[in-house]
Scaffold this motif. Sequence first.
Motif, mmCIF file in Angstrom:
data_model
loop_
_atom_site.group_PDB
_atom_site.id
_atom_site.type_symbol
_atom_site.label_atom_id
_atom_site.label_comp_id
_atom_site.label_asym_id
_atom_site.label_seq_id
_atom_site.Cartn_x
_atom_site.Cartn_y
_atom_site.Cartn_z
ATOM 1 N N PRO A 145 0.818 -1.229 0.000
ATOM 2 C CA PRO A 145 0.000 0.000 0.000
ATOM 3 C C PRO A 145 0.848 1.275 0.000
ATOM 4 C CG PRO A 145 -0.870 -1.592 1.568
ATOM 5 C CD PRO A 145 0.422 -2.151 1.071
ATOM 6 N N GLU A 146 1.969 1.256 0.717
ATOM 7 C CA GLU A 146 2.792 2.470 0.767
ATOM 8 C C GLU A 146 3.426 2.789 -0.585
ATOM 9 O OE1 GLU A 146 5.153 -0.838 2.977
ATOM 10 O OE2 GLU A 146 3.086 -0.135 2.786
ATOM 11 N N VAL A 147 3.721 1.756 -1.380
ATOM 12 C CA VAL A 147 4.264 1.977 -2.720
ATOM 13 C C VAL A 147 3.195 2.583 -3.629
ATOM 14 C CG1 VAL A 147 5.260 0.864 -4.756
ATOM 15 C CG2 VAL A 147 5.951 0.122 -2.474
ATOM 16 N N LYS A 148 1.976 2.050 -3.531
ATOM 17 C CA LYS A 148 0.868 2.590 -4.328
ATOM 18 C C LYS A 148 0.585 4.048 -3.948
ATOM 19 C CE LYS A 148 -1.357 -1.949 -4.687
ATOM 20 N NZ LYS A 148 -2.540 -2.759 -4.317
ATOM 21 N N LEU A 149 0.634 4.321 -2.644
ATOM 22 C CA LEU A 149 0.376 5.692 -2.180
ATOM 23 C C LEU A 149 1.438 6.644 -2.707
ATOM 24 C CD1 LEU A 149 -1.087 7.762 -0.409
ATOM 25 C CD2 LEU A 149 0.336 7.003 1.518
ATOM 26 N N GLN A 150 2.696 6.220 -2.664
ATOM 27 C CA GLN A 150 3.769 7.101 -3.137
ATOM 28 C C GLN A 150 3.639 7.386 -4.627
ATOM 29 O OE1 GLN A 150 5.872 8.430 -0.785
ATOM 30 N NE2 GLN A 150 6.292 9.802 -2.490
ATOM 31 N N LEU A 151 3.196 6.401 -5.392
ATOM 32 C CA LEU A 151 2.981 6.630 -6.827
ATOM 33 C C LEU A 151 1.884 7.669 -7.043
ATOM 34 C CD1 LEU A 151 3.339 6.002 -9.812
ATOM 35 C CD2 LEU A 151 1.771 4.072 -9.540
ATOM 36 N N LYS A 152 0.800 7.561 -6.291
ATOM 37 C CA LYS A 152 -0.288 8.531 -6.446
ATOM 38 C C LYS A 152 0.159 9.933 -6.049
ATOM 39 C CE LYS A 152 -4.136 5.306 -5.896
ATOM 40 N NZ LYS A 152 -5.399 5.009 -5.203
ATOM 41 N N ILE A 153 0.957 10.020 -4.981
ATOM 42 C CA ILE A 153 1.475 11.325 -4.557
ATOM 43 C C ILE A 153 2.294 11.957 -5.674
ATOM 44 C CG2 ILE A 153 3.130 12.439 -3.000
ATOM 45 C CD1 ILE A 153 2.183 10.481 -0.815
ATOM 46 N N SER A 154 3.158 11.160 -6.299
ATOM 47 C CA SER A 154 4.007 11.669 -7.376
ATOM 48 C C SER A 154 3.189 12.056 -8.599
ATOM 49 C CB SER A 154 5.051 10.604 -7.760
ATOM 50 O OG SER A 154 5.859 10.271 -6.661
ATOM 51 N N CYS A 155 2.185 11.253 -8.941
ATOM 52 C CA CYS A 155 1.343 11.570 -10.103
ATOM 53 C C CYS A 155 0.539 12.842 -9.863
ATOM 54 C CB CYS A 155 0.405 10.402 -10.405
ATOM 55 S SG CYS A 155 1.240 8.957 -11.088
ATOM 56 N N ALA A 156 0.016 13.004 -8.656
ATOM 57 C CA ALA A 156 -0.753 14.214 -8.340
ATOM 58 C C ALA A 156 0.138 15.450 -8.406
ATOM 59 C CB ALA A 156 -1.376 14.084 -6.953
ATOM 60 N N GLU A 157 1.369 15.317 -7.930
ATOM 61 C CA GLU A 157 2.297 16.449 -8.007
ATOM 62 C C GLU A 157 2.626 16.781 -9.463
ATOM 63 O OE1 GLU A 157 6.650 17.903 -6.258
ATOM 64 O OE2 GLU A 157 6.130 15.775 -6.259
ATOM 65 N N ALA A 158 2.800 15.746 -10.275
ATOM 66 C CA ALA A 158 3.091 15.975 -11.697
ATOM 67 C C ALA A 158 1.932 16.702 -12.380
ATOM 68 C CB ALA A 158 3.376 14.640 -12.390
ATOM 69 N N LEU A 159 0.709 16.289 -12.098
ATOM 70 C CA LEU A 159 -0.456 16.971 -12.675
ATOM 71 C C LEU A 159 -0.535 18.418 -12.196
ATOM 72 C CD1 LEU A 159 -3.147 14.147 -12.398
ATOM 73 C CD2 LEU A 159 -2.154 15.060 -14.497
ATOM 74 N N TRP A 160 -0.204 18.629 -10.933
ATOM 75 C CA TRP A 160 -0.193 19.991 -10.374
ATOM 76 C C TRP A 160 0.758 20.877 -11.162
ATOM 77 C CZ3 TRP A 160 2.201 20.877 -4.811
ATOM 78 C CH2 TRP A 160 2.282 22.247 -4.558
ATOM 79 N N MET A 161 1.996 20.407 -11.366
ATOM 80 C CA MET A 161 2.998 21.214 -12.060
ATOM 81 C C MET A 161 2.701 21.362 -13.551
ATOM 82 S SD MET A 161 4.802 22.355 -9.785
ATOM 83 C CE MET A 161 4.786 22.065 -8.027
ATOM 84 N N LEU A 162 2.070 20.360 -14.142
ATOM 85 C CA LEU A 162 1.685 20.469 -15.551
ATOM 86 C C LEU A 162 0.559 21.480 -15.742
ATOM 87 C CD1 LEU A 162 1.811 16.687 -16.479
ATOM 88 C CD2 LEU A 162 3.259 18.454 -17.482
ATOM 89 N N ALA A 163 -0.352 21.551 -14.770
ATOM 90 C CA ALA A 163 -1.485 22.474 -14.871
ATOM 91 C C ALA A 163 -1.105 23.899 -14.502
ATOM 92 C CB ALA A 163 -2.617 21.998 -13.967
ATOM 93 N N LYS A 164 -0.011 24.065 -13.776
ATOM 94 C CA LYS A 164 0.349 25.380 -13.234
ATOM 95 C C LYS A 164 0.563 26.402 -14.345
ATOM 96 C CE LYS A 164 3.283 27.349 -9.635
ATOM 97 N NZ LYS A 164 4.365 27.064 -8.661
ATOM 98 N N GLY A 165 -0.295 27.414 -14.378
ATOM 99 C CA GLY A 165 -0.169 28.485 -15.367
ATOM 100 C C GLY A 165 -0.429 28.057 -16.795
ATOM 101 N N SER A 166 -1.043 26.897 -17.017
ATOM 102 C CA SER A 166 -1.241 26.384 -18.374
ATOM 103 C C SER A 166 -2.714 26.065 -18.619
ATOM 104 C CB SER A 166 -0.388 25.131 -18.601
ATOM 105 O OG SER A 166 -0.667 24.550 -19.856
ATOM 106 N N VAL A 167 -3.345 26.854 -19.448
ATOM 107 C CA VAL A 167 -4.734 26.581 -19.825
ATOM 108 C C VAL A 167 -4.850 25.290 -20.647
ATOM 109 C CG1 VAL A 167 -6.702 27.433 -21.169
ATOM 110 C CG2 VAL A 167 -5.441 28.997 -19.672
#
Length: 624
Positions: free
Chosen positions: A371-393
């Motif tokens: 479970p901790e490996v799955k959680l860490q993957l989701k954390i990283s994916c959410a951060e990636a989406l955050w940075m991809l969306a930042k300032g980008s329509v």
Amino acid sequence: MALEEKRFEDELTYAILLSERVFSAVHEAESFKLECAEVGKHVERISQMLRTVVRFTTTTPSLYERPISRIVAEVSKNLERALTLVRKCKRQSILRRVVTITSATDFRKLFNLLDSSVGDMKWLLSILDSDGVSGGGGGIVLSLPPIASNDPIISWVWSSIASLQMGQLPDRIEATNDLASLAKDNDRNKKIIVEEGGVPPLLKLLKESSSMEAQIAAATALYHLANDEERVRSIVDEVGVPIIVQVLGDSSMKVQTQAARLVARMAEHDHVAQEDFARENVIRPLVTLLSFETFVDDPKLEPGKQSIHSIVQINKEMEKNSSAPGSSNSNINFNRNHLFKNSLSNSYSYSYSDGSSRGGNHRKERENEKPEVKLQLKISCAEALWMLAKGSVPNSRRITETKGLLCLAKLVEKEEGELHFNCLMTITEITAAAESNADLRRAAFKTNSPAAKAVVDQLLRVIEKLDSPTLQIPAIKSIGSLARTFPARETRVIGPLVTQLGNRDLNVATEAAISLGKFACPDNFLHTSHSKTIIEYNGLPRLFALLRGGEQSQLHGLVLLCYLALHGGNSNALEQAKVLTVLEGADRTVLVQHPELKELVAKAVYHLNLYHTGGHSQRISFVP
């Protein structure tokens, strides 16, 4: 590339020719014969090692050339000095010998230089073939060549990159970890690694290796390098973006975690990388991985049974029913959840059934991961989406088109900690993009959209139920960004914001004032209705308390108060709360520092005087 190889071969050829000329000059020397003979011995050793290097260049398939070029160039300079000095010892006229005086000191200096060249060449051969096998480098060489005596880092970087590029897999992993450790220390080390050609072999190891350990090491090293726009651009220029996206889509979960972290870091520091990742369609696998196992707890879920077309049809029918008079909210919510879970499941199946021979195996591995490996993957994916969306329509639009909003809303509802925060920040960036782009706002945040409703529900829950400024501030900011999407009857979003005007944390209260200002400002078509609602929810007393805070809270509090005064109509609440008195007593320092606010306050005072002629004796003349 061919030109570089030719230049590289020319450097080696020139150095060997120089050594032969020195031999000829030694045989022709008439003075300082012993010293010249010693020069010849040094040069002979250097010449033999140069020829060994030439053999390496013809037999090693992926030769690391940077240290060879630097060292051979330095050796050539010293051979030129030797040739010049030895030629002075040739038979010459008396006048010429007087003009060109040669001393033993000159030879001592030359011997030191030639000794350094011998040391450099021995070190070079050691990193090219540290196991004594002519096929390529072995382990990392920790000795220090004379050329790097003033900067040891350069030799460690050379040795590590040589082992990474030419060594066997265990040596390549060790070298990659060493580069990551050096890069983690400071930015100067990062710069040297990039300048000395460390990025291409790292990308090659990430792409081609069948070893999970090797891929993780490569992704980690690249992550430590990618904290600067210039270095991120060097990864992009080496065609690193498609490689990273490929690894993200078809690797083990631990490798995907590091790849997602790398996407986030690169997108954060370079807009070109942010755009390139989007063009390579990185958002779909990120959303798919983020939604993995999020909705499998539904017993009604039957993965793979519905087509994309049927999902679209159900979505249209559901939206039609939700807008029909007398429709049941419970039925609508059930249909929304059922559609959401099925669509995400199909998205997941589609993503990993693209013909990849490794996709099925990796999916089984994911299901059996800790479970901790799955959680860490989701954390990283959410951060990636955050940075991809930042300032980008465009990127924000892509996330909404992949059912990303529904996934983010569900995770904000059920998760906590870093994953919760990253998902919330992604929503904040998407709503900020929607605020600046009417097309995105209309497409993604329609009032009857299940995704939009789910997001708003969770934002309000965070604002009302969680006593955490770190989470409340982005949630409040998101609601403010969506201010123009809410109809006049949607008063449920205003109440929580008004309540937060009285939050004991001044930053939360200030953010609430900013968001409410977006409801009450003239740019909002429904500003009159929203302003009256804010007043009805008893917003004025809380707003007055905010005005006693710092400069920022006063600034945004006064802006909101002016909007309420201008758009609140002939409200008795405005007169009873003595809004006119408050505005006339506004801090002059704040008004002087913000001329546009001074004009707005004057306009509001004039408006209040116009409606409440008997309410105050003082009048301020203002022509709107």
